[in-house]
Scaffold this active site. Structure first.
Site, mmCIF file in Angstrom:
data_model
loop_
_atom_site.group_PDB
_atom_site.id
_atom_site.type_symbol
_atom_site.label_atom_id
_atom_site.label_comp_id
_atom_site.label_asym_id
_atom_site.label_seq_id
_atom_site.Cartn_x
_atom_site.Cartn_y
_atom_site.Cartn_z
ATOM 1 N N GLU A 96 -5.176 -1.843 -7.186
ATOM 2 C CA GLU A 96 -5.416 -0.403 -7.024
ATOM 3 C C GLU A 96 -6.398 0.096 -8.095
ATOM 4 O O GLU A 96 -6.122 0.982 -8.892
ATOM 5 C CB GLU A 96 -4.064 0.331 -7.019
ATOM 6 N N GLU A 300 -0.662 8.808 -4.474
ATOM 7 C CA GLU A 300 -1.332 7.714 -3.762
ATOM 8 C C GLU A 300 -2.717 8.235 -3.408
ATOM 9 O O GLU A 300 -2.854 9.145 -2.585
ATOM 10 C CB GLU A 300 -0.566 7.355 -2.473
HETATM 11 O O1 0X9 Z 1 5.356 0.923 -3.291
HETATM 12 C C1 0X9 Z 1 4.925 1.526 -4.278
HETATM 13 O O2 0X9 Z 1 5.221 1.207 -5.414
HETATM 14 C C2 0X9 Z 1 3.979 2.700 -4.082
HETATM 15 N N1 0X9 Z 1 3.068 2.442 -3.005
HETATM 16 S S1 0X9 Z 1 1.869 1.336 -3.220
HETATM 17 O O3 0X9 Z 1 1.169 1.173 -1.959
HETATM 18 N N2 0X9 Z 1 0.818 1.910 -4.251
HETATM 19 O O4 0X9 Z 1 2.429 0.131 -3.717
HETATM 20 C C3 0X9 Z 1 4.794 3.909 -3.677
HETATM 21 C C4 0X9 Z 1 5.841 4.266 -4.630
HETATM 22 C C5 0X9 Z 1 6.498 5.510 -4.170
HETATM 23 N N3 0X9 Z 1 7.839 5.534 -4.546
HETATM 24 C C6 0X9 Z 1 8.206 6.009 -5.743
HETATM 25 N N4 0X9 Z 1 7.286 6.437 -6.555
HETATM 26 N N5 0X9 Z 1 9.474 6.020 -6.043
HETATM 27 ZN ZN ZN Z 2 0.695 1.055 -6.095
#
Ligand code: 0X9
Ligand code: ZN
Ligand code: CA
Ligand code: CA
Length: 356
Positions: A96, A300
């Protein structure tokens, strides 16, 4: 003399100084992105240009021994003043890369804007801003090896059976591995690690955050954890679909939602509770909120679809897609002295801001 990361670590343990020289670079077409060395150079340059308001500090070293920079921006920057503190962190997930650009954008925004833009000047004067531009330098560099992308997400710590990598955003201790929002399988993209804080890099940020707890009061009031991609503003909790839960009462939930919707209005993202995306356990924002009382969001970033580049959008989007989060980033910092203002309940700040 050269050594593999493993050899270098053993040599360092013998007491010799090991200097890391090998670095990776982005493919030529994406050279507008900053690789690890270019990020460090950019931060050094900014710190040198703005010594009164910016310090380049360190969280310590990553698993493979890379320095993890920690930026502080404030007036009287060398002094710990009684000002609300805000944390912006980026790049828990290796691929990312746009999030590192976001952090570098914030560094420039707060430093170059100081003394020129009233909104920025007010914030730098009245807040202490912490920026962690690179939570996963080992994974980020690995993702660039050989001049091509590797679609790598985790860190680079060995985890058994010949596999490497813990998902840093599943390795935080609050509700660690509780709810099927992570994987116990070492080869999985969302492997949570053998135990909470098994990853060197989550230990580093945890220890810093805990060090900001002074006289029992957490100084960091608000945070954004930057990820890509999907164009979302997410608030706690990730571990449960319930909108209120232990430690997250109705007023706090309303405040998170009101702040999140305000941010989404400015950046055009979709605002929702983090678990609406999918259940995640052991994420940073659940830990920041539940254990430290930090108003923590996950952003995001761009794009919102794989057809626009997914994790690897072209460097031509960097300028617009980082500036897109200017207003939201500043607004969070402005509310950091009393988030409950946003639901018209400022009176809660004198009582409810005490740490739980
Ligand atoms: O899965 C993740 O860690 C995040 N999405 S990613 O595509 N960047 O990997 C989202 C995390 C959202 N959930 C929380 N922040 N609790
Ligand atoms: Zn991520
Ligand atoms: Ca200050
Ligand atoms: Ca302070």
């Amino acid at each position: 003399m050269t050594a593999t990361p493993g050899e270098a670590m053993r040599i360092a343990k013998l007491g010799y100084k090991v200097v890391r020289t090998e670095t990776e670079a982005f493919p030529a077409a994406d050279s507008g992105y900053h690789d690890y060395a270019e990020m460090q150079a950019e931060l050094d340059k900014a710190a040198k240009a703005h010594p009164k308001i910016m310090q380049k500090l360190s969280l310590g070293k990553s698993y493979e021994g890379r320095d993890m920079p920690l930026i502080k921006i404030s007036d009287n920057v060398a002094k710990d003043e009684n000002e609300p503190e805000i944390l912006y962190d980026a790049h828990q997930h290796a691929r990312e890369h746009l999030t590192v650009e976001m952090a570098l954008y914030l560094v420039k925004l707060f430093t170059d804007g100081y003394g020129k833009d009233a909104r920025i000047t007010n914030l730098v004067d009245s807040r202490e801003i912490w920026i962690v531009p690179d939570m996963n330098p080992d994974g980020g560099e690995y993702d660039l090896t050989g001049g091509k992308y590797h679609n790598w997400r985790k860190n680079r710590q060995p985890v058994g059976s010949g596999y490497k990598g813990v998902d840093l955003n599943r390795n935080w201790s609050y509700k660690f591995a509780c709810c099927d929002g992570s994987s116990p399988v070492v080869s999985s993209e969302t492997y949570h690690g053998p135990q909470a804080f098994s990853a060197t890099e989550t230990q580093r940020l945890r220890d810093f955050v805990l060090s900001r707890r002074i006289g029992g009061v957490q100084q960091i009031k608000a945070a954004i954890d930057f990820h890509t991609y999907s164009e979302l503003v997410l608030w706690p909790y990730g571990y449960t679909m319930n909108s209120t839960a232990p430690g997250l009462g109705a007023d706090a939930q309303k405040t998170f939602a009101a702040l999140g919707r305000t941010f989404a209005k400015s950046n055009g993202y979709t605002a929702e509770q983090s678990s609406s995306l999918y259940i995640t356990d052991g994420s940073i924002i659940d830990w920041l909120w539940a254990t430290q009382g930090v108003w923590a969001f996950t952003f995001e970033m761009y794009p919102n679809s794989p057809s626009k580049g997914g994790f690897y959008p072209p460097a031509s989007v960097i300028t617009a897609q980082t500036a897109r989060n200017k207003d939201a980033s500043l607004t969070l910092a402005e509310y950091a002295d009393c988030t409950y203002k946003i639901i018209g309940k400022a009176q809660l700040c004198s009582t409810a801001s005490s740490p739980r």
